[in-house]
Write an enzyme that holds these catalytic residues in place. Structure first.
Site, mmCIF file in Angstrom:
data_model
loop_
_atom_site.group_PDB
_atom_site.id
_atom_site.type_symbol
_atom_site.label_atom_id
_atom_site.label_comp_id
_atom_site.label_asym_id
_atom_site.label_seq_id
_atom_site.Cartn_x
_atom_site.Cartn_y
_atom_site.Cartn_z
ATOM 1 N N ASP A 26 61.298 29.277 17.912
ATOM 2 C CA ASP A 26 61.597 30.083 19.100
ATOM 3 C C ASP A 26 62.700 31.066 18.740
ATOM 4 O OD1 ASP A 26 61.215 30.279 22.231
ATOM 5 O OD2 ASP A 26 63.370 30.431 21.844
ATOM 6 N N HIS A 167 66.542 28.858 27.459
ATOM 7 C CA HIS A 167 66.631 30.217 26.899
ATOM 8 C C HIS A 167 67.581 30.261 25.712
ATOM 9 C CE1 HIS A 167 64.060 32.310 29.695
ATOM 10 N NE2 HIS A 167 64.677 31.749 30.708
ATOM 11 N N ASP A 172 64.657 25.486 23.270
ATOM 12 C CA ASP A 172 63.278 25.853 23.608
ATOM 13 C C ASP A 172 62.306 25.361 22.546
ATOM 14 O OD1 ASP A 172 64.493 27.068 25.703
ATOM 15 O OD2 ASP A 172 63.753 29.091 25.317
#
Length: 583
Positions: A26, A167, A172
């Protein structure tokens, strides 16, 4: 024991998912464009057989200031990435960590796009990773009854992830690990046990889609509109393409992954083509057909009648009102606007700039109605209800707003720009972001109206655009509508074709307003490089100080932006000085 001569099946040769090494990655970035924004954080988890083999996490110095919006969303600030390694060190380290693995990401095109862009900047070859997108898998495996959407924030609690998405890249990625394992557990019940089977599952084509490939037979290869119809002849879906045959064929192959299109194909019994002279005619016909028939599988442009307007009411002391219909009642209108939400946002922005009354009382010039409300006390209203302003002074405010809609927008924007500068100087960036969004909302609405009305005021305009093969695409535009379209092939004189188009062009009913989307489509075509204006009955003009000149508020913005969703960059007007180190 197998004999040496026995051939293994392809499934047996493929590595099973339980022994496949996955690297779930991510990224956090400064924005959403891989070619223009930069990576600020990389987080990755390496797993095999449900066991975590390692983790990778690093902040990345993007080499530019981070938007206040992004900092609010991710918690990553300029001070956090100051001194962190750049992509020249972090991306090669990540590629080494992920070597020989299958990349997994939620909405993989976003993360993989940034990684590929970084490799291109560093002149590094992109490794031939197999990529798995958990968002696509979730759409294939889960139903609407189970989850309302396939966002990571929705899937993580559904699969009881030990880490919730925040976030931040590593959090994530950890959440995506649990989502991936949950999806693989579901896939095992569907007979998916190897990576090739997984790829085939995400790109599967139903048998109903394969059988309907015959519907594309005999379609022309040129531009036009296609209409999928059911057994009763009712339109199911209307689309457009520069190559009708090639586009319709795509509905029957693996590249078509939209579930609603698969359902539509199952109901379709025939495809009706409407050949067009060029792409503009096809786009306009598509808009008109969708508005007229409202096909059940079209989502865009189905209800143009739902446009809303912002109106300055016809009263002694006018106010702003959101209305559904534009009437010939002497009032000033701004629009059409795309939604009630946009209209309310424009109204709030104007109230922030000009102290018009916001109440719905019926005010009279002869007598005062009541005592002023709290808005008058904070300078947001000039209190005409208690005689706080004369009719002439209030009319000047109304005239300022009305003239900004159709002409000079500066008097409406300047008060908000002063407020923006004050907030930025005091480092109140979140409030400054709200004000900037309000400015952009007003500018976008005024610019759209001025663009539409400028073209709609020209009775007839003839334009030509090169077709790329030595010929010309020709359009006759009347009052913002496409009245005729034609094509002059290479070697054919265009003016006789134009004369024939004018003679057979549609007669425009000027008492009815054209579709705003149609006029916008024509404007985009006219503004493309190479387009020439062959003739015009009237001057096609724009206001000298109109909203279209404020490009800084028009570029790279989205409707309905808010600090927690908008990734647009704000100019940093003031930044705290770095403290000096003393011995």
């Amino acid at each position: 024991m197998r004999s040496s001569a026995e051939q293994l099946s392809l499934d047996e040769l493929s590595e099973p998912l339980r022994t496949t090494t996955f690297v779930i990655v991510d990224l956090e970035t400064t924005g959403g464009a891989a070619n223009g924004d930069a990576i600020t954080e990389i987080g990755a988890v390496k797993v095999r057989g449900g066991e975590v083999l390692g983790e990778f996490q690093t902040l990345v110095d993007p080499g530019r200031p981070i938007d206040p919006f992004v900092s609010v969303l991710t918690g990553i600030t300029d001070s956090m990435v100051c001194g962190s390694p750049g992509i020249g060190a972090t991306v090669p380290a990540f590629l080494e960590f992920a070597h020989g693995s299958v990349l997994v990401a939620h909405n993989a095109p976003f993360d993989v796009g940034f990684l590929k862009s970084a490799c291109a900047q560093l002149a590094l070859p992109w490794p031939a990773f197999a990529v798995v997108d958990t968002a696509v898998l979730a759409r294939r495996v889960l139903t609407r009854d189970e989850v309302p959407n396939c966002k990571l924030a929705t899937l993580a609690p559904f699969f009881h992830a030990q880490t919730m998405p925040t976030h931040r890249a590593l959090d994530d990625a950890r959440a995506t690990v649990d989502v991936l394992h949950g999806l693989i557990g579901r896939l095992g019940n569907l007979g998916v046990h190897s990576l090739p089977e997984l790829k085939a599952f995400t790109a599967q084509v139903s048998e109903a889609q394969r059988r309907k490939r015959r519907l594309a037979d005999g379609l022309p290869a040129g531009p036009g509109v296609y209409i999928f119809r059911d057994a009763q002849g009712r339109p199911l879906y209307v689309g457009t393409s520069r190559n009708l045959r090639a586009r319709v064929r795509q509905y029957f192959v693996a590249s078509e992954t939209r579930s609603r299109m698969g359902e539509m194909i199952g109901l379709a019994e025939r495809v009706d083509p409407i050949p067009c002279a060029h792409a503009l005619e096809a786009q306009v016909r598509e808009l008109r057909l969708i508005a007229a028939h409202k096909p059940r599988y079209n989502r865009r442009s189905k209800f143009p009648e739902r446009s809303v307007w912002l109106k300055l009411t016809v009263e002694p002391y006018p106010r702003l009102s959101v209305v559904r219909v534009r009437r010939d009642d002497g009032g000033s209108y701004l629009g059409p606007l795309r939604s009630q939400r946009q209209a309310e946002a424009v109204r709030d922005a104007i109230h922030d700039a000009v102290p018009l009354r916001q109440c719905s009382d019926r005010l009279s010039l002869r007598r005062f109605v009541r005592a002023a409300c709290v808005l008058a006390g904070i300078g947001r209203c000039q209190a005409p209800c208690e005689g706080g302003t004369s009719p002439q002074q209030y009319a000047a405010l109304v005239g300022l707003v009305a003239s900004a809609w159709i002409g000079d927008v500066r008097p409406l924007v300047e008060p908000l720009e002063r407020k923006l500068a004050t907030l930025a100087e005091s480092q109140r960036y979140e409030q400054a972001g709200v004000v900037r969004d309000r400015i952009a909302t007003v500018v976008r609405a005024c610019a759209r109206m001025q663009r539409l009305s400028s073209l709609q005021s020209v009775a007839e305009l003839v334009a030509a655009r090169p077709d790329g093969d030595g010929g010309w695409e020709l359009s006759v535009i009347r009052s913002g509508r496409l009245a005729a379209a034609g094509h002059a092939a290479r070697g054919v004189p265009p003016w006789p074709v134009i004369d024939a188009l004018r003679a057979t062009a549609d007669v425009v009913d000027e008492s009815t307003a054209p579709l705003a989307e149609e006029t916008e489509c024509i404007l985009r075509w006219l503004e493309e490089p190479g387009t020439r204006l062959a003739d015009a009955s009237d001057a096609w003009t724009m206001p000298a100080f109109g909203a279209g000149g404020l490009r800084s508020y028009l570029a790279g913005s989205r409707e309905g932006a808010d600090p927690f969703a908008d990734r647009r960059r704000l100019p940093v007007v003031s930044r705290p000085a770095r403290p000096k180190l003393t011995a």
